[in-house]
Scaffold this active site. Structure first.
Site, PDB file in Angstrom:
ATOM      1  N   CYS A 122      -1.353 -86.690 -46.030  1.00  0.00           N
ATOM      2  CA  CYS A 122      -2.503 -87.591 -46.010  1.00  0.00           C
ATOM      3  C   CYS A 122      -3.319 -87.387 -44.733  1.00  0.00           C
ATOM      4  O   CYS A 122      -3.988 -86.362 -44.602  1.00  0.00           O
ATOM      5  CB  CYS A 122      -2.042 -89.043 -46.189  1.00  0.00           C
ATOM      6  SG  CYS A 122      -3.396 -90.164 -46.632  1.00  0.00           S
ATOM      7  N   HIS A 147       1.142 -88.848 -50.971  1.00  0.00           N
ATOM      8  CA  HIS A 147       2.335 -89.247 -50.226  1.00  0.00           C
ATOM      9  C   HIS A 147       3.587 -88.881 -51.016  1.00  0.00           C
ATOM     10  O   HIS A 147       4.134 -89.710 -51.745  1.00  0.00           O
ATOM     11  CB  HIS A 147       2.297 -90.757 -49.941  1.00  0.00           C
ATOM     12  CG  HIS A 147       1.371 -91.129 -48.834  1.00  0.00           C
ATOM     13  ND1 HIS A 147       1.793 -91.285 -47.529  1.00  0.00           N
ATOM     14  CD2 HIS A 147       0.032 -91.339 -48.829  1.00  0.00           C
ATOM     15  CE1 HIS A 147       0.759 -91.601 -46.764  1.00  0.00           C
ATOM     16  NE2 HIS A 147      -0.330 -91.643 -47.528  1.00  0.00           N
ATOM     17  N   GLU A 161       6.524 -88.644 -50.054  1.00  0.00           N
ATOM     18  CA  GLU A 161       7.703 -89.430 -49.664  1.00  0.00           C
ATOM     19  C   GLU A 161       7.841 -90.711 -50.474  1.00  0.00           C
ATOM     20  O   GLU A 161       8.896 -91.368 -50.442  1.00  0.00           O
ATOM     21  CB  GLU A 161       7.644 -89.755 -48.171  1.00  0.00           C
ATOM     22  CG  GLU A 161       6.727 -90.889 -47.776  1.00  0.00           C
ATOM     23  CD  GLU A 161       5.251 -90.512 -47.698  1.00  0.00           C
ATOM     24  OE1 GLU A 161       4.431 -91.380 -47.333  1.00  0.00           O
ATOM     25  OE2 GLU A 161       4.908 -89.349 -48.012  1.00  0.00           O
TER      26      GLU A 161
END
Length: 245
Positions: A114, A213, A215
């Site tokens: 990001c 993202h 994660e």
């Protein structure tokens, strides 16, 4: 050897328990994602003088992750601030740009997430579009508050990224800015509304930026590839850790 992956952090006012003070912060999801694929996460708060500290810490890392966060100061890429561009962190900008200098000098594997992708673009001499809704006429890439948008992204078929993840992903995103130009990088993924969602450096080095993202979802391919590349760089683990030279 367990590869050591540096993760950049926020430096923000924070409250927990009886404390209300400045803290070096990063959502646990980043470290957990690295640990889940065999890496050892180490947090990297801003340290001055940036160039000297970055060179010292990168010599002790096997890989680097530039994490998400606040807007990049537009002065870093020669633009005036848009009305929606606020609350940039000059200490973090300077620190992460210095880390990228040091990582480039070492050929260290790098993943930008990001804001991390945007910092990588600015570091390369690129320019950001400062407010995505002005481009796409919707707020789906960043719905507001702590909510993530969910968008579909398609990998560029001939890209290296396409060999690491599925050709098409539904991803979590939270960005109101995007990369307009990216010298030295090639496009690796696009959203359906035409935004660049990933870029990669040519050649064999692992050096990728993604606007989403990973994660936040079951998308371990990028983290597994980062750790695998870091394992090759780390070799026997003697570099920078007091071993024989």
């Amino acid at each position: 050897m367990t590869p050591v992956i540096g993760l950049t952090t926020y430096r923000e006012p924070a409250r927990w328990g009886v404390w209300d003070t400045s803290a070096d912060l990063l959502p646990t999801t980043y470290a957990a994602a690295i640990q889940a694929v065999g890496g050892l996460p180490v947090l990297l708060p801003p340290v001055a003088p940036y160039a000297t500290a970055a060179a010292a810490v990168v010599d002790r890392l096997d890989g680097l992750l530039i994490s998400g966060g606040a807007d990049v100061n537009p002065q870093r890429y020669g633009e005036d601030p848009h009305s929606s561009t606020t609350s940039w962190r000059d200490d973090r900008d300077g620190w992460e740009l210095a880390l990228l200098d040091a990582a480039d000098a070492r050929g260290l594997p790098v993943l930008g997430v990001c804001r991390g992708m945007q910092v990588m673009a600015a570091h390369a001499g690129g320019v950001l579009d400062q407010h995505v809704p002005d481009l796409v006429n919707h707020t789906g890439h960043s719905p507001g508050g702590d909510a993530f948008g969910t968008i579909a992204v398609s990998m560029v078929p001939e890209s290296r990224l396409a060999s690491l993840v599925e050709p098409r992903l539904s991803v979590h995103c939270h960005h109101h800015q995007s990369v307009r130009t990216h010298p030295g990088f090639t496009p690796a993924a696009w959203s359906e509304d035409g935004l660049l969602e990933a870029m990669e450096a040519p050649g064999e080095r692992f050096c990728f930026g993604v606007q989403w993202h990973p994660e936040m979802a079951a998308d371990a391919g990028l983290f597994a590839a980062l750790v695998a590349a870091a394992r090759l760089v780390g070799g026997g683990g003697d570099r920078g850790r007091g071993g024989p030279t």
